[in-house]
Motif scaffolding. Structure first.
Motif, PDB file in Angstrom:
ATOM      1  N   PHE B 106      -1.654  16.880 -10.648  1.00 13.60           N
ATOM      2  CA  PHE B 106      -0.525  17.110 -11.565  1.00 13.60           C
ATOM      3  C   PHE B 106       0.546  16.018 -11.477  1.00 13.60           C
ATOM      4  O   PHE B 106       1.421  15.956 -12.333  1.00 13.60           O
ATOM      5  CB  PHE B 106       0.160  18.454 -11.259  1.00 13.60           C
ATOM      6  N   LEU B 215      -0.587  36.166 -11.625  1.00 10.29           N
ATOM      7  CA  LEU B 215      -1.333  36.180 -12.896  1.00 10.29           C
ATOM      8  C   LEU B 215      -2.391  37.273 -12.923  1.00 10.29           C
ATOM      9  O   LEU B 215      -3.060  37.472 -13.937  1.00 10.29           O
ATOM     10  CB  LEU B 215      -1.984  34.816 -13.142  1.00 10.29           C
ATOM     11  N   LEU B 217      -5.225  37.306 -11.350  1.00 16.25           N
ATOM     12  CA  LEU B 217      -6.559  36.711 -11.435  1.00 16.25           C
ATOM     13  C   LEU B 217      -7.313  36.861 -10.118  1.00 16.25           C
ATOM     14  O   LEU B 217      -6.773  36.603  -9.050  1.00 16.25           O
ATOM     15  CB  LEU B 217      -6.452  35.226 -11.806  1.00 16.25           C
ATOM     16  N   LYS B 218      -8.558  37.269 -10.218  1.00 14.61           N
ATOM     17  CA  LYS B 218      -9.411  37.408  -9.045  1.00 14.61           C
ATOM     18  C   LYS B 218     -10.694  36.607  -9.249  1.00 14.61           C
ATOM     19  O   LYS B 218     -11.040  36.238 -10.380  1.00 14.61           O
ATOM     20  CB  LYS B 218      -9.758  38.875  -8.820  1.00 14.61           C
ATOM     21  N   THR B 219     -11.406  36.385  -8.167  1.00 16.88           N
ATOM     22  CA  THR B 219     -12.664  35.645  -8.244  1.00 16.88           C
ATOM     23  C   THR B 219     -13.625  36.311  -9.223  1.00 16.88           C
ATOM     24  O   THR B 219     -13.845  37.523  -9.160  1.00 16.88           O
ATOM     25  CB  THR B 219     -13.306  35.597  -6.850  1.00 16.88           C
ATOM     26  N   ALA B 220     -14.208  35.496 -10.096  1.00 17.03           N
ATOM     27  CA  ALA B 220     -15.215  36.000 -11.035  1.00 17.03           C
ATOM     28  C   ALA B 220     -16.435  36.449 -10.246  1.00 17.03           C
ATOM     29  O   ALA B 220     -16.916  35.730  -9.369  1.00 17.03           O
ATOM     30  CB  ALA B 220     -15.599  34.903 -12.021  1.00 17.03           C
ATOM     31  N   THR B 222     -19.405  37.578 -11.683  1.00 16.79           N
ATOM     32  CA  THR B 222     -20.621  37.668 -12.494  1.00 16.79           C
ATOM     33  C   THR B 222     -21.585  36.505 -12.283  1.00 16.79           C
ATOM     34  O   THR B 222     -22.641  36.459 -12.898  1.00 16.79           O
ATOM     35  CB  THR B 222     -20.254  37.740 -13.995  1.00 16.79           C
ATOM     36  N   TYR B 225     -20.632  34.089  -7.235  1.00 13.94           N
ATOM     37  CA  TYR B 225     -19.743  34.786  -6.299  1.00 13.94           C
ATOM     38  C   TYR B 225     -19.934  36.295  -6.325  1.00 13.94           C
ATOM     39  O   TYR B 225     -19.056  37.049  -5.889  1.00 13.94           O
ATOM     40  CB  TYR B 225     -18.286  34.427  -6.584  1.00 13.94           C
TER      41      TYR B 225
ATOM     42  N   ALA C  99      -3.152  23.044 -16.521  1.00 13.55           N
ATOM     43  CA  ALA C  99      -2.782  24.184 -15.680  1.00 13.55           C
ATOM     44  C   ALA C  99      -3.866  25.261 -15.711  1.00 13.55           C
ATOM     45  O   ALA C  99      -4.248  25.821 -14.684  1.00 13.55           O
ATOM     46  CB  ALA C  99      -1.451  24.770 -16.153  1.00 13.55           C
ATOM     47  N   ALA C 102      -7.143  23.996 -13.866  1.00 14.90           N
ATOM     48  CA  ALA C 102      -7.012  24.016 -12.408  1.00 14.90           C
ATOM     49  C   ALA C 102      -7.076  25.444 -11.888  1.00 14.90           C
ATOM     50  O   ALA C 102      -7.708  25.732 -10.861  1.00 14.90           O
ATOM     51  CB  ALA C 102      -5.703  23.350 -11.981  1.00 14.90           C
ATOM     52  N   THR C 103      -6.438  26.363 -12.597  1.00 16.59           N
ATOM     53  CA  THR C 103      -6.437  27.764 -12.174  1.00 16.59           C
ATOM     54  C   THR C 103      -7.850  28.349 -12.245  1.00 16.59           C
ATOM     55  O   THR C 103      -8.309  29.022 -11.305  1.00 16.59           O
ATOM     56  CB  THR C 103      -5.472  28.570 -13.074  1.00 16.59           C
ATOM     57  N   SER C 105     -10.556  26.846 -11.934  1.00 20.15           N
ATOM     58  CA  SER C 105     -11.438  26.264 -10.909  1.00 20.15           C
ATOM     59  C   SER C 105     -11.324  26.992  -9.578  1.00 20.15           C
ATOM     60  O   SER C 105     -12.205  26.863  -8.729  1.00 20.15           O
ATOM     61  CB  SER C 105     -11.126  24.771 -10.732  1.00 20.15           C
ATOM     62  N   ILE C 107     -11.235  30.292  -9.301  1.00 21.77           N
ATOM     63  CA  ILE C 107     -11.813  31.644  -9.335  1.00 21.77           C
ATOM     64  C   ILE C 107     -13.201  31.718  -9.971  1.00 21.77           C
ATOM     65  O   ILE C 107     -13.821  32.776  -9.963  1.00 21.77           O
ATOM     66  CB  ILE C 107     -10.885  32.643 -10.075  1.00 21.77           C
ATOM     67  N   ALA C 108     -13.686  30.611 -10.512  1.00 20.17           N
ATOM     68  CA  ALA C 108     -15.001  30.661 -11.166  1.00 20.17           C
ATOM     69  C   ALA C 108     -15.673  29.301 -11.080  1.00 20.17           C
ATOM     70  O   ALA C 108     -15.006  28.276 -11.057  1.00 20.17           O
ATOM     71  CB  ALA C 108     -14.864  31.077 -12.635  1.00 20.17           C
ATOM     72  N   GLU C 174     -18.181  32.521 -16.514  1.00 17.49           N
ATOM     73  CA  GLU C 174     -17.711  33.563 -15.598  1.00 17.49           C
ATOM     74  C   GLU C 174     -16.239  33.883 -15.844  1.00 17.49           C
ATOM     75  O   GLU C 174     -15.744  34.911 -15.380  1.00 17.49           O
ATOM     76  CB  GLU C 174     -17.890  33.102 -14.148  1.00 17.49           C
ATOM     77  N   ALA C 175     -15.552  32.981 -16.538  1.00 14.93           N
ATOM     78  CA  ALA C 175     -14.143  33.191 -16.888  1.00 14.93           C
ATOM     79  C   ALA C 175     -13.893  32.486 -18.203  1.00 14.93           C
ATOM     80  O   ALA C 175     -14.633  31.583 -18.598  1.00 14.93           O
ATOM     81  CB  ALA C 175     -13.231  32.625 -15.793  1.00 14.93           C
ATOM     82  N   VAL C 196     -14.122  39.928 -17.727  1.00 16.15           N
ATOM     83  CA  VAL C 196     -14.098  38.683 -16.955  1.00 16.15           C
ATOM     84  C   VAL C 196     -12.656  38.204 -16.890  1.00 16.15           C
ATOM     85  O   VAL C 196     -11.839  38.576 -17.729  1.00 16.15           O
ATOM     86  CB  VAL C 196     -14.972  37.581 -17.603  1.00 16.15           C
ATOM     87  N   PRO C 197     -12.330  37.368 -15.905  1.00 14.48           N
ATOM     88  CA  PRO C 197     -10.974  36.815 -15.882  1.00 14.48           C
ATOM     89  C   PRO C 197     -10.708  35.995 -17.139  1.00 14.48           C
ATOM     90  O   PRO C 197     -11.570  35.241 -17.590  1.00 14.48           O
ATOM     91  CB  PRO C 197     -10.984  35.911 -14.639  1.00 14.48           C
ATOM     92  N   VAL C 198      -9.530  36.188 -17.721  1.00 17.85           N
ATOM     93  CA  VAL C 198      -9.105  35.417 -18.894  1.00 17.85           C
ATOM     94  C   VAL C 198      -7.786  34.742 -18.542  1.00 17.85           C
ATOM     95  O   VAL C 198      -6.849  35.397 -18.078  1.00 17.85           O
ATOM     96  CB  VAL C 198      -8.959  36.320 -20.131  1.00 17.85           C
ATOM     97  N   ILE C 199      -7.727  33.443 -18.759  1.00 17.44           N
ATOM     98  CA  ILE C 199      -6.610  32.640 -18.274  1.00 17.44           C
ATOM     99  C   ILE C 199      -5.822  32.081 -19.438  1.00 17.44           C
ATOM    100  O   ILE C 199      -6.374  31.454 -20.346  1.00 17.44           O
ATOM    101  CB  ILE C 199      -7.140  31.488 -17.388  1.00 17.44           C
ATOM    102  N   SER C 203       1.258  30.785 -18.859  1.00 11.60           N
ATOM    103  CA  SER C 203       1.690  31.457 -17.624  1.00 11.60           C
ATOM    104  C   SER C 203       1.196  30.681 -16.402  1.00 11.60           C
ATOM    105  O   SER C 203       1.915  30.566 -15.398  1.00 11.60           O
ATOM    106  CB  SER C 203       1.220  32.918 -17.607  1.00 11.60           C
ATOM    107  N   ALA C 204      -0.024  30.125 -16.483  1.00 13.19           N
ATOM    108  CA  ALA C 204      -0.498  29.304 -15.360  1.00 13.19           C
ATOM    109  C   ALA C 204       0.444  28.129 -15.126  1.00 13.19           C
ATOM    110  O   ALA C 204       0.794  27.810 -13.974  1.00 13.19           O
ATOM    111  CB  ALA C 204      -1.919  28.806 -15.641  1.00 13.19           C
TER     112      ALA C 204
END
Lengths: 248, 248, 248, 248, 248, 248
Positions: B106, B215, B217-220, B222, B225, C99, C102-103, C105, C107-108, C174-175, C196-199, C203-204
């Protein structure tokens, strides 16, 4: 020549499949010693199982080297613990994924690894990338538990067949790599059925191990594979400290 | 918010350095819980040590999640056991190398990781590649044992300084990443000395952990992982079977 | 902490969506200042619109820094003008695409960006590549105009849903990353719907901005982000010369 | 054939250098029209200047197309505004960096771009990467202001010579690309001095523009280069809305 | 200007197609000399044919240079023998694949090569990769023999149409490259039919050859394209020794 | 097992060196048949020589297969004609560069190829890239003519030593690959002198050939290695038409 083949999961029936495949291709003068890890998961399916397969694997490799093995093979397609094994051992160590991939690269421009569990697909893609073949090889999962390969009542085989067919049609795979040590007995039959070369990593690794022994080549020790540094290991892991594991 | 920070080596003094760095940047509402692994090597220097640091690490993460942690940080720059931890935990897990690398991306186009041991250089290059930054980041080793960072009589600091200077001059690094959790207390001072941003992975990871918690957010789960499959683990490793580690 | 969030298109209703998303995740001690660019296109759809969104964006960033902002966020998923903003400002600047990427990366392993217009797909692929994630992330376009996201009578939402479903099934994502600032209010609902996680990048970015402020990290100024050189700007652009824009 | 060459900085003396180079290589039947942007920075040195050079550039391209130009050249080595120009114009548009790089690829396996300012080095590395030549081309900066090239009392020339010599010796460059439109008059002399092919992007771009015109090839409009969408532009930028810029 | 165009297969009717395409785009002052190789396969379909097309090609290039050609074009889409030709000749040499790819890169972000035989697909993918465009270009084969392009009773044309349609729909190709010299007469008609730019490598190469001649650029001789070393060639190949081929 | 080793240059003394190295590592049951090409250059130094070494090589491979060889080795480090040989033969064919590179990848993370002529450096870099090892392997040239390796009065050996030393120090090579078949007798001595593994491609290829024979693996024929199509070859090359070369 004496080659140690370690099955890093703790299922002895799978070791027998591996041993048969290994002995079938070994030179007349090669002594294949196949052992089953004495600790850890009964099958290696994903990142978590891998972690706990490695201590037993490394113990067998240290013991095998002490007992005179001149090369070691890690008979799990995740190449579980390969880097640590190379650091620990002075004899060369080969993973069956890297053995299969190198072999495939000699006979085909595009090939596909067909593995068991979907959760192993991405880890194997990482391996294939690391071995330099990400632009030539794809990875597919037949979505079958590892141990179902030993169960004649399961639908493992038809699923495997379907995935190989898809690899040939959709990926235009010119050759197939069997992505699990438990498939070591299937290569000839599948090659015949599908009319393309089918590569089993266990037998490939045996031949590559013989190659390294004959050429007198050992793991380079001047970089990341330098021998572990003598230091205290604490608690339940203390028996695995470099000094103690090498003492046996 | 409750964040677990695990030092996967077993040296408590290093945990204290890590804890101090973590708490210094945590939000007022964040509870940082820093723990030392109860088993394994006293420092992680190369592939072999990594293997035996992971069981203790995973045990702490399972226990920490059970105790209410909402995110976990692996405070070793090799991101030791990160994949397995993500498979095991349902809370997000962050490695300090990936945290530092994302942060550096960044604020700078080119940056250099300066780590301790030469034997860790290639493993860190692999990590940097995996995190997508191999064209932007280099890795250098100051050739100092990890624990020498805690020894004021060693030449660790001057060697670290020399390597940072080389990174700026020769790599044209615009920012420096400290490649060892044991350097967590040095970032501000080194940034002041060298006039470039200096990033410590521990503090970066704390903030990224807060980000994921906030946020939601948790580890995916599917893909690779997915939670470990319930199965027998044999021998010395049986205490680490998915069922038993999650039972605590 | 004071964070400036600039909507580089000139549609105030979209700024309100962005502001709401930003404030929802900001720390209690963070003051989020959301502004709309005073000049340029009402939506940014493709390369041409981007060009004319940047002057107004840079003016707001210069003004915001002068007014005490400690970090700035560019709230358009093309990361419009990010490099120029980093050169101009001394405070850190974050784009919402970088942002989000990176986020994700953390969790998925595999994720997909779902954006609005087909013409934005390739520019976003370039961004994803630049952020090092081209082997892990795909980009899809739902083929909807940006401002249709604000029109409840349009078919924007069902199209977005269809594209997310395709990403999960066909890309094995996966996200999901929402590829437009105007989608900032949809993340929670879509995550719930698709499991699934949605980013959301807005907010990130707010959290990453807080991270950089807390860590005391600013854009490296020794490379390509060196401050603009004082020089004459001619004609209609003269008001944007480095000296004049910094004078305000 | 009528080819428009736009100098996107506002320094007319540099336009004359560019025009001379362009006319020297144009076919007898080609009418080269060289224009200077009427607004923006007097030289383009880094990301910030680039932003404010593009509006004037695009205005000239729209006007030139209207006046009958069949192709346009952007005569700044950053290929400033190339994507937006391709979206705006229906005639083909060529950047001098891409023109030079494509030309070099026909005559050498390894080549080096030598540009002016250090701050332009990384942006040019990005361009070279985008044009597919990152494994074949390096970028060096002679650390000279752009306009010093026009000042015979400066040390620009000896610095340029030193950097070319270093490229040949250290990078093993087989050919040199001059990384600034202001060097367009130096190619022949430098090639003679150093004994390797030296490529000027302006003259290369003129020939490539003739090529596209003769082959009847125009920018593909079905992807990211689709024509800008008619929409309101607000404030100072309103004169640049797609409708108004195309109205002239 | 005098440009030599060598058809490296031995089918004269194909040379006439090539010659017509080449002359149609050459400048008024350019003398295009199209020759057919006097030895080797009647069509080049795969790696084996390529080998035996090169001696005759090189002989024509040596003869053509001696006769005053200022540039040479290899009119087979495999760019057969390009590296050897560049080493042999002092005049520049251009392959029609690289010419087409460079041209496409000026007008489209994504494009697809449509070639004849499936067995040529992977070799062309290697070329496209070497020319730096593997992330922008795909390769498809219409599965038609090369010489069927000259047979109006074959189904070559409908198959070619179908593959182009698939490229546009499935690959989202913005432009099409015709992947065989024997298609040189089809570009205009196909572009009209499919509404996207269609690029023929022969005509592109003619223009690039004129470019290199006008710019005074020749193959760099300080690297891998150094002139062949004088040495004995034995047996049937002795007529091709560097000395004898250059003697004519 | 019967393995054909073809020296594609026409220098018989080099074939003897190759034969000795091959026989030294072959299994007791392997019959190594080393032949010298009957036509072409006396040494292969660069792209031009390569072209004229391939016809004689292919002739020997066709003859060898007919005579009962089960695998063939191309004993020139450029892997001259490897693709064509794979298309022609039904037995597997291995190049000594690919054999050496695959072998090195089993024992070291970073290695360097040290070859003879500077003009061969870039072609070998291309090969290494194709074999997937460009991020792990470097290529250096000792700047010595190939045949000087056979001349005890030349300075070939000290130059080779100097380049190996540089590879170890500057590239941090953990292993060395000898980049010329004419160095096949030096591996053991150099490994002893420099204390790192040194790999000769000839002996590696013999073992890999045995591996493929034992595993029953042959070149995949469903892709780019499909058998040459029967067709007329004209003029001096007519003796090499697929039909005639296979007729012998």
């Amino acid at each position: 020549m004496r080659i140690l083949v370690v099955n890093p999961n703790t299922t002895q029936s799978m070791t027998r499949t591996i041993e048969t495949a290994a002995k079938a291709v070994a030179s007349a003068t090669t002594d294949v010693v196949a052992v089953t890890s004495s600790m850890g998961p009964v099958s290696i399916e994903g990142y978590y199982d891998e972690v706990f397969a490695i201590p037993g694997l490394l113990k067998e490799i240290a013991a095998g080297e002490k007992a005179g093995a001149q090369a070691a093979i890690i008979a799990c397609f995740d190449d579980t613990g390969l880097d640590a094994a190379r650091a620990l051992a002075t004899i060369p160590v080969i993973g069956i994924c890297e053995a299969a991939v190198a072999t495939a690269s000699f006979i085909a421009q595009r090939f596909t690894v067909v593995t068991t569990m979907e959760r192993s697909r991405l880890p194997l893609e990482h391996l294939v990338h690391r071995y330099g073949m990400s632009s030539r090889a794809k990875v597919r999962a037949a979505d079958i538990p590892v141990l179902s390969l030993e169960d004649p009542t399961s639908d493992a085989l038809p699923r495997l067949h379907a995935e190989i067919a898809a690899a040939i049609t959709q990926d235009r795979a010119e050759a197939i790599i069997l992505g699990c040590a438990g498939m070591a007995d299937l290569a000839a039959e599948l090659s015949h059925k599908f009319g393309v070369p089918v590569i089993d990593g266990v037998s490939a690794a045996v031949k590559h191990a013989e190659t390294l022994i004959t050429l007198g080549l050992k793991t380079a020790k001047t970089g990341a594979y330098a021998a572990p540094i003598s230091k205290p290991y604490i608690g339940e892991m203390s028996v695995f400290s470099p000094d103690r594991i090498m003492a046996g």
